[in-house]
Design a protein around this motif. Sequence first.
Motif, PDB file in Angstrom:
ATOM      1  N   SER A 184      25.462 -24.255  -8.739  1.00  0.00           N
ATOM      2  CA  SER A 184      25.714 -25.309  -7.748  1.00  0.00           C
ATOM      3  C   SER A 184      27.148 -25.821  -7.821  1.00  0.00           C
ATOM      4  O   SER A 184      27.708 -26.261  -6.815  1.00  0.00           O
ATOM      5  N   THR A 185      27.746 -25.758  -8.993  1.00  0.00           N
ATOM      6  CA  THR A 185      29.105 -26.291  -9.142  1.00  0.00           C
ATOM      7  C   THR A 185      30.158 -25.190  -9.026  1.00  0.00           C
ATOM      8  O   THR A 185      31.351 -25.478  -8.977  1.00  0.00           O
ATOM      9  N   ALA A 186      29.731 -23.949  -8.986  1.00  0.00           N
ATOM     10  CA  ALA A 186      30.702 -22.847  -8.867  1.00  0.00           C
ATOM     11  C   ALA A 186      31.064 -22.668  -7.396  1.00  0.00           C
ATOM     12  O   ALA A 186      30.515 -21.824  -6.696  1.00  0.00           O
ATOM     13  N   ASN A 187      31.945 -23.508  -6.926  1.00  0.00           N
ATOM     14  CA  ASN A 187      32.352 -23.415  -5.526  1.00  0.00           C
ATOM     15  C   ASN A 187      33.807 -23.869  -5.386  1.00  0.00           C
ATOM     16  O   ASN A 187      34.446 -24.307  -6.343  1.00  0.00           O
ATOM     17  N   ASP A 188      34.312 -23.782  -4.138  1.00  0.00           N
ATOM     18  CA  ASP A 188      35.727 -24.078  -3.865  1.00  0.00           C
ATOM     19  C   ASP A 188      36.124 -25.489  -4.254  1.00  0.00           C
ATOM     20  O   ASP A 188      37.280 -25.744  -4.566  1.00  0.00           O
ATOM     21  N   ALA A 189      35.157 -26.402  -4.203  1.00  0.00           N
ATOM     22  CA  ALA A 189      35.493 -27.818  -4.446  1.00  0.00           C
ATOM     23  C   ALA A 189      35.956 -28.056  -5.871  1.00  0.00           C
ATOM     24  O   ALA A 189      36.597 -29.064  -6.173  1.00  0.00           O
ATOM     25  N   HIS A 190      35.643 -27.139  -6.774  1.00  0.00           N
ATOM     26  CA  HIS A 190      35.970 -27.370  -8.183  1.00  0.00           C
ATOM     27  C   HIS A 190      37.110 -26.489  -8.671  1.00  0.00           C
ATOM     28  O   HIS A 190      37.308 -26.361  -9.876  1.00  0.00           O
ATOM     29  N   ILE A 191      37.820 -25.886  -7.745  1.00  0.00           N
ATOM     30  CA  ILE A 191      38.964 -25.058  -8.168  1.00  0.00           C
ATOM     31  C   ILE A 191      40.020 -25.970  -8.783  1.00  0.00           C
ATOM     32  O   ILE A 191      40.268 -27.083  -8.304  1.00  0.00           O
ATOM     33  N   ASN A 192      40.631 -25.484  -9.854  1.00  0.00           N
ATOM     34  CA  ASN A 192      41.641 -26.239 -10.613  1.00  0.00           C
ATOM     35  C   ASN A 192      41.064 -27.443 -11.339  1.00  0.00           C
ATOM     36  O   ASN A 192      41.776 -28.396 -11.650  1.00  0.00           O
ATOM     37  N   LYS A 193      39.774 -27.364 -11.606  1.00  0.00           N
ATOM     38  CA  LYS A 193      39.158 -28.422 -12.412  1.00  0.00           C
ATOM     39  C   LYS A 193      38.568 -27.779 -13.664  1.00  0.00           C
ATOM     40  O   LYS A 193      38.110 -26.638 -13.635  1.00  0.00           O
ATOM     41  N   PHE A 194      38.547 -28.574 -14.742  1.00  0.00           N
ATOM     42  CA  PHE A 194      37.919 -28.082 -15.964  1.00  0.00           C
ATOM     43  C   PHE A 194      36.423 -28.328 -15.883  1.00  0.00           C
ATOM     44  O   PHE A 194      35.979 -29.391 -15.451  1.00  0.00           O
ATOM     45  N   MET A 195      35.672 -27.320 -16.306  1.00  0.00           N
ATOM     46  CA  MET A 195      34.210 -27.462 -16.276  1.00  0.00           C
ATOM     47  C   MET A 195      33.641 -27.000 -17.606  1.00  0.00           C
ATOM     48  O   MET A 195      34.205 -26.116 -18.264  1.00  0.00           O
ATOM     49  N   GLU A 196      32.525 -27.615 -17.944  1.00  0.00           N
ATOM     50  CA  GLU A 196      31.921 -27.326 -19.236  1.00  0.00           C
ATOM     51  C   GLU A 196      30.969 -26.139 -19.118  1.00  0.00           C
ATOM     52  O   GLU A 196      30.228 -26.020 -18.141  1.00  0.00           O
ATOM     53  N   ILE A 197      31.019 -25.287 -20.130  1.00  0.00           N
ATOM     54  CA  ILE A 197      30.077 -24.161 -20.160  1.00  0.00           C
ATOM     55  C   ILE A 197      28.740 -24.691 -20.669  1.00  0.00           C
ATOM     56  O   ILE A 197      28.693 -25.487 -21.609  1.00  0.00           O
ATOM     57  N   ASP A 198      27.685 -24.227 -20.070  1.00  0.00           N
ATOM     58  CA  ASP A 198      26.337 -24.692 -20.414  1.00  0.00           C
ATOM     59  C   ASP A 198      26.026 -24.453 -21.887  1.00  0.00           C
ATOM     60  O   ASP A 198      26.257 -23.363 -22.417  1.00  0.00           O
ATOM     61  N   GLY A 199      25.523 -25.487 -22.560  1.00  0.00           N
ATOM     62  CA  GLY A 199      25.206 -25.392 -23.984  1.00  0.00           C
ATOM     63  C   GLY A 199      24.147 -24.337 -24.262  1.00  0.00           C
ATOM     64  O   GLY A 199      24.215 -23.631 -25.267  1.00  0.00           O
ATOM     65  N   ALA A 200      23.190 -24.225 -23.364  1.00  0.00           N
ATOM     66  CA  ALA A 200      22.125 -23.232 -23.553  1.00  0.00           C
ATOM     67  C   ALA A 200      22.697 -21.810 -23.527  1.00  0.00           C
ATOM     68  O   ALA A 200      22.274 -20.934 -24.284  1.00  0.00           O
ATOM     69  N   PHE A 201      23.694 -21.612 -22.677  1.00  0.00           N
ATOM     70  CA  PHE A 201      24.345 -20.295 -22.601  1.00  0.00           C
ATOM     71  C   PHE A 201      25.056 -19.997 -23.910  1.00  0.00           C
ATOM     72  O   PHE A 201      24.955 -18.890 -24.455  1.00  0.00           O
ATOM     73  N   LEU A 202      25.771 -20.993 -24.442  1.00  0.00           N
ATOM     74  CA  LEU A 202      26.498 -20.787 -25.697  1.00  0.00           C
ATOM     75  C   LEU A 202      25.529 -20.549 -26.845  1.00  0.00           C
ATOM     76  O   LEU A 202      25.792 -19.743 -27.737  1.00  0.00           O
ATOM     77  N   ASP A 203      24.397 -21.250 -26.829  1.00  0.00           N
ATOM     78  CA  ASP A 203      23.384 -21.016 -27.874  1.00  0.00           C
ATOM     79  C   ASP A 203      22.846 -19.596 -27.771  1.00  0.00           C
ATOM     80  O   ASP A 203      22.532 -18.963 -28.772  1.00  0.00           O
ATOM     81  N   GLY A 204      22.740 -19.119 -26.542  1.00  0.00           N
ATOM     82  CA  GLY A 204      22.226 -17.760 -26.340  1.00  0.00           C
ATOM     83  C   GLY A 204      23.176 -16.711 -26.901  1.00  0.00           C
ATOM     84  O   GLY A 204      22.747 -15.720 -27.465  1.00  0.00           O
ATOM     85  N   ASP A 237      32.222 -15.133  -6.063  1.00  0.00           N
ATOM     86  CA  ASP A 237      31.878 -14.640  -4.717  1.00  0.00           C
ATOM     87  C   ASP A 237      31.447 -13.189  -4.772  1.00  0.00           C
ATOM     88  O   ASP A 237      30.485 -12.776  -4.112  1.00  0.00           O
ATOM     89  N   GLN A 238      32.161 -12.405  -5.593  1.00  0.00           N
ATOM     90  CA  GLN A 238      31.807 -10.978  -5.736  1.00  0.00           C
ATOM     91  C   GLN A 238      30.425 -10.832  -6.364  1.00  0.00           C
ATOM     92  O   GLN A 238      29.640  -9.957  -5.969  1.00  0.00           O
ATOM     93  N   LEU A 239      30.162 -11.700  -7.341  1.00  0.00           N
ATOM     94  CA  LEU A 239      28.862 -11.662  -8.009  1.00  0.00           C
ATOM     95  C   LEU A 239      27.755 -11.922  -7.010  1.00  0.00           C
ATOM     96  O   LEU A 239      26.742 -11.204  -6.970  1.00  0.00           O
ATOM     97  N   ALA A 240      27.970 -12.936  -6.168  1.00  0.00           N
ATOM     98  CA  ALA A 240      26.961 -13.275  -5.153  1.00  0.00           C
ATOM     99  C   ALA A 240      26.815 -12.131  -4.159  1.00  0.00           C
ATOM    100  O   ALA A 240      25.709 -11.793  -3.724  1.00  0.00           O
ATOM    101  N   LYS A 241      27.925 -11.507  -3.813  1.00  0.00           N
ATOM    102  CA  LYS A 241      27.904 -10.401  -2.845  1.00  0.00           C
ATOM    103  C   LYS A 241      27.115  -9.225  -3.409  1.00  0.00           C
ATOM    104  O   LYS A 241      26.274  -8.638  -2.740  1.00  0.00           O
TER     105      LYS A 241
END
Lengths: 402, 139
Positions: free
Chosen positions: A43-63, A96-100
């Motif tokens: 939901s947050t991987a979109n144009d509105a968040h370009i050039n912003k820092f975002m946190e990687i999901d903790g569950a992903f890092l645990d994985g 975008d490529q991933l979604a495509k």
Amino acid sequence: MAEGGSNSKKLRSGTATAVNTVGANPEYYVSNVQTNLRTLDESTANDAHINKFMEIDGAFLDGIGKGHLPGVLEADFKLFGRPALLYRKLTQQLVDQLAKHAGAEATAAAAAVPKRASVIDGKNGAGKSAELMKLASVAAASGHIVIYASSTVSWVNSSRPYAPANDSDLFVQHEVTMDLLRSVASLSKEALGKVPLGKSVVVGKKTLAADKTLADLVEFGIHTPSLAHDVLENLLAIASAQKQVPVLIALDSVNTLWCATSYTDQQDVVLPASRLRLVNAFLPFFEGKAAVASGWVVGATSYVEPRFMPKDLRLKLNPPPMVPLANADVASDPSIARPASEVPFEVIKVDRLSADEAQALMLFYHKTSVISTPVTNALVAKKWVFADGNPREIFKSVTTYF
Amino acid sequence: MLHLLGVNLPDQKVVSVALTYFYGIGPTTARKICSRLSFHKECKLSELTEGQLNQLSGVLSEMTIENDLKRQVSANVQHLRQIGTYVGKRHAMGLPVHGQNTRNNARTAKKLNGKLLRKYSTTSTTAFAMFQSPLSKHV
């Protein structure tokens, strides 16, 4: 570690401290800045968040597992106090490529063109591993089956056990394969449960019924080390053939698939990577001999350990400038050797940071007290130009004293 | 410490390093043994299973190491002495064997050569007593 608490502070160098710093000298102790960062997901991987820092999901890092983060990212996350990465324009292009690829219901034209794997390439410190990690994080959050290896160097550097296979001239690495299966199970628990096997699968002496799911198959592999390779191969075959759930295969340091390993055979001859059964399972995807029906196969190169970057691959990825031969006779002469630059995968180059991205980076460093000087346009421009837009060079230049 | 074939091997060392603790095994031979048994380069002795240790013992038993090797070397030197070769005589005199200068240096040869001969005395050596090293107890 006194992080996140009301009295928590850290030293100006960025190291957190457990010392009670109430009333401490502000020259030496800096309050932890509470930066509210959004978590990177679909939901947050979109144009509105370009050039912003975002946190990687903790569950992903645990994985992925602690200590298995690629390159220097683990040290960076520790310094920032949170696992945050910059969401760049390139990141949006990859998403975008991933979604495509995931949504690619085959049109006849699309199905006719065989899908090629993609490899993210760029200079040291350009952000290849970071981009791959962000992509895998978004894929995991959006319900893909994610097969993500944060570093394949451990597959080839003779740091993990190996043994000759009984029935072929390949070599097996049960522990490494089990770790990979554990990571797959952890990152894609729900997605694996949605895909039935479709046919009964025989693994060793055990037969898994057709109504069992990929989750059962992976679970079996985790608990049966000697059959981990068979399970992985079956997982890749079934997951790549089905279209219900998109698949992302993401390998960091993908250049190791073609290198000479540090392993040797019984005659003390160096093994090429293709003699390892684990590498052999993924090689067809990057050589155009296998593809995923729904999803994407991505790799990222790494130049950190030059011994695992084959010379010919390096030349193909970074071919020298070649002047077209004007003389037709010379051009058609087969004895004139020109370096080959064709590769069986698509190359995505990670370019230098843009000025806006560099500014976002420096502002984040200032917010997390990595640098204490105020971030002005002049400072950003100076660091950006001297580092040639390389994020790692910008980081080094702001954190070294001399 | 792991006790293998009469030698105490340090557990926490990498296998290819621990094997060099055997007399007669150097880094190259140790590396070849590890390749033969498919031990990865960072494998420590403590990580080996019993089956792997048995395999290692089996490979080491096939080799001439430790006392067997010492005996062989000693026997070779004895043989050279017995058949009256130049090399044998040099060993007996405790002087360099390979044509080195003796005007100066030759300290190592004077210290080490002939040691193996001093341990064993046979009747054939007494005839050459005048050629033996002054340190020899057989004079």
